[in-house]
Motif scaffolding. Structure first.
Motif, PDB file in Angstrom:
ATOM      1  N   ASP A 230       0.811  -1.218   0.000  1.00  0.00           N
ATOM      2  CA  ASP A 230       0.000   0.000   0.000  1.00  0.00           C
ATOM      3  C   ASP A 230       0.847   1.272   0.000  1.00  0.00           C
ATOM      4  O   ASP A 230       0.310   2.381  -0.086  1.00  0.00           O
ATOM      5  N   LEU A 237      -1.188   0.992  -5.859  1.00  0.00           N
ATOM      6  CA  LEU A 237      -2.118  -0.058  -5.485  1.00  0.00           C
ATOM      7  C   LEU A 237      -3.498   0.184  -6.087  1.00  0.00           C
ATOM      8  O   LEU A 237      -4.174  -0.752  -6.530  1.00  0.00           O
ATOM      9  N   GLU A 238      -3.928   1.450  -6.119  1.00  0.00           N
ATOM     10  CA  GLU A 238      -5.265   1.771  -6.627  1.00  0.00           C
ATOM     11  C   GLU A 238      -5.451   1.336  -8.073  1.00  0.00           C
ATOM     12  O   GLU A 238      -6.534   0.905  -8.477  1.00  0.00           O
ATOM     13  N   GLU A 241      -5.883  -2.472  -8.041  1.00  0.00           N
ATOM     14  CA  GLU A 241      -7.209  -2.833  -7.526  1.00  0.00           C
ATOM     15  C   GLU A 241      -8.296  -2.522  -8.557  1.00  0.00           C
ATOM     16  O   GLU A 241      -9.253  -3.295  -8.707  1.00  0.00           O
ATOM     17  N   ARG A 242      -8.137  -1.426  -9.284  1.00  0.00           N
ATOM     18  CA  ARG A 242      -9.113  -1.079 -10.313  1.00  0.00           C
ATOM     19  C   ARG A 242      -9.111  -2.121 -11.428  1.00  0.00           C
ATOM     20  O   ARG A 242     -10.173  -2.501 -11.943  1.00  0.00           O
ATOM     21  N   GLU A 245     -11.034  -5.071 -10.245  1.00  0.00           N
ATOM     22  CA  GLU A 245     -12.473  -4.817 -10.191  1.00  0.00           C
ATOM     23  C   GLU A 245     -13.105  -4.787 -11.575  1.00  0.00           C
ATOM     24  O   GLU A 245     -14.225  -5.270 -11.777  1.00  0.00           O
ATOM     25  N   VAL A 255      -7.160 -10.303  -3.927  1.00  0.00           N
ATOM     26  CA  VAL A 255      -6.319  -9.128  -3.753  1.00  0.00           C
ATOM     27  C   VAL A 255      -5.833  -9.060  -2.312  1.00  0.00           C
ATOM     28  O   VAL A 255      -6.639  -9.082  -1.378  1.00  0.00           O
ATOM     29  N   ARG A 257      -3.570  -6.722   0.188  1.00  0.00           N
ATOM     30  CA  ARG A 257      -2.843  -5.477   0.473  1.00  0.00           C
ATOM     31  C   ARG A 257      -1.780  -5.776   1.525  1.00  0.00           C
ATOM     32  O   ARG A 257      -2.084  -6.307   2.582  1.00  0.00           O
ATOM     33  N   SER A 308      -8.973  -8.649   0.803  1.00  0.00           N
ATOM     34  CA  SER A 308     -10.093  -8.205  -0.022  1.00  0.00           C
ATOM     35  C   SER A 308     -10.075  -8.903  -1.354  1.00  0.00           C
ATOM     36  O   SER A 308      -9.017  -9.189  -1.885  1.00  0.00           O
ATOM     37  N   ALA A 310     -11.644  -8.943  -5.376  1.00  0.00           N
ATOM     38  CA  ALA A 310     -12.404  -8.161  -6.335  1.00  0.00           C
ATOM     39  C   ALA A 310     -13.495  -9.004  -6.937  1.00  0.00           C
ATOM     40  O   ALA A 310     -13.301 -10.198  -7.145  1.00  0.00           O
TER      41      ALA A 310
END
Length: 310
Positions: A230, A237-238, A241-242, A245, A255, A257, A308, A310
Motif C-alpha cells: 500500500d 495499489l489503486e 485494484e481497479r 475490479e 487481492v 494489500r 479483499s 475483487a
C-alpha cells in the motif's frame, strides 16, 4: 559447502541505478554475481533457448533440486529485469519448493541486445521456462512489468500453469517516483546503461498493450492472486485494484494489500515474501491461514486479517 553471509545487494532505486552504471562500466551483466555469495548447490546461473523460434539465449537463476518438488515457482521480473535481486529469496526457499527467476529478453545476460517491446513476444519467448517435471505444478509469479507478461504466458500455455501471482503489478500508470525516473531517463536515454534504457522504453510503451493482458486474464480458469504494497509509489495499489475490479474473470482475483510495503517486496526479509507466495499455493488438509508477521518499523509489511477480493 557451507553458505557464508552474502553481501547485501543495493536497495532503493538510486542505489540500484548506480549499481547498473557501475556494472556496465566494468562490463558485467550481474551487478553482484550470485556465484560470489552462494554455492551452485544453493543458487546457480542457468539458461534456456527462447520460445517462438527467436533463437535467443535467456539467462536465469534457479534453485537446484536432486528430486523435483511438488511445486515449481517461476518468476518473471520487472523493468529493469535483474534476476540476481531475487538471490536471497532463492537461497531461503525450502527444499520442497523449486524456483527459477528469469532475466527477460533484452536484459542482463539474456539476448537480444535490443529491447523487446511487445509483451506478447516476451511471453512467447519465455514460455519454455514453464516446463515442469512429471507431476509437478507451476506457480507463475509476474513482478511489476512482468505481471502483464505472466498473464499472457498463463493464457498462451493452457494446462501448464496452476496458479498466477501478480506481485506489485505495473499496469500502465506510474506513481510519482516512477514518473520522475521515467522523465529523467527519457532525457538521458542515450547516456544511461542498456538495461536502464530498455526499461524506460518498455514502460513508456506498455499502456496500449494492456488489452492483451486483460483479455488473457479474462480467459484464465486458474486461481489469480494480486499481492501489492500500500506504499507502492512506482505502481500504485489503486491502479492494480481497479484492474481487478474492472476485469471480468472466470474466477475472482484474490487481492492482498501488504500494509507498509513498497514496490520492492523482494527487498524485504526473504521469509516474509516466501510466506506470501506460499499462501497462493493450495494446501490439503485443515484450512491454513496466512498472517503477515509484524516487523520493525523500518520496513514492516503485513497482511490484514482478511484479504479483499475483487
Amino acid at each position: 559447502m557451507e553458505v557464508g553471509v552474502p553481501r547485501k545487494r543495493p536497495k532503493g532505486v538510486l542505489a540500484m541505478g548506480w549499481a547498473a552504471v557501475e556494472a556496465a562500466a566494468k562490463g558485467r551483466t550481474e551487478h553482484a554475481p550470485t556465484s560470489a555469495d552462494y554455492p551452485e548447490t544453493v543458487v546457480r546461473r542457468t539458461s534456456f533457448l527462447a520460445g517462438g523460434g527467436h533463437g535467443w539465449r535467456i539467462s536465469a537463476i534457479e534453485t537446484p533440486r536432486e528430486t523435483p518438488p511438488p511445486w515449481k515457482i517461476v518468476v518473471i521480473t520487472g523493468a529493469p529485469s535483474w534476476a540476481e535481486y531475487w538471490a536471497e529469496t532463492l537461497a531461503e526457499l525450502p527444499p520442497d519448493r523449486e524456483m527459477i527467476v528469469v532475466d527477460r529478453p533484452g536484459y542482463a545476460a539474456s539476448e537480444p541486445l535490443h529491447p523487446v517491446t511487445d509483451i506478447r513476444v516476451q511471453a512467447e519467448a519465455l514460455a519454455p521456462v514453464l516446463k515442469a517435471a512429471r507431476g509437478q505444478k507451476v506457480l507463475l509469479v509476474g513482478q511489476s512489468y512482468g505481471a502483464a507478461i505472466a498473464s499472457i504466458m498463463a493464457d498462451q500455455n493452457p494446462g501448464k500453469v496452476a496458479g498466477l501471482v501478480l506481485l506489485s503489478g505495473f499496469f500502465g500508470e506510474a506513481g510519482p517516483t516512477a514518473r520522475w525516473l521515467l522523465d529523467l531517463g527519457g532525457k538521458a536515454l542515450r547516456m544511461i546503461p542498456k538495461d536502464l534504457r530498455h526499461a524506460v522504453i518498455e514502460v513508456t510503451g506498455q499502456k496500449p498493450q494492456l488489452r492483451h493482458a486483460k483479455r488473457a486474464l479474462g480467459r484464465l480458469n486458474i486461481p489469480i492472486h494480486m499481492i501489492h504494497g500500500d506504499k507502492d509509489d512506482f505502481a500504485p495499489l489503486e491502479v492494480a485494484e481497479r484492474l481487478a475490479e474492472e476485469t471480468v474473470t472466470r474466477r475472482p482475483i484474490r487481492v492482498v494489500r501488504t500494509e507498509g510495503a513498497d514496490h520492492f517486496l523482494n527487498d524485504g526479509p526473504a521469509e516474509i515474501l516466501l510466506e506470501a507466495i506460499e499462501s497462493c499455493i493450495p494446501h490439503k488438509g485443515p484450512a491454513w491461514t496466512f498472517r503477515w508477521p509484524k516487523l520493525p518499523a523500518l520496513w514492516a509489511p503485513r497482511l490484514p486479517t482478511t484479504a479483499s477480493a475483487a
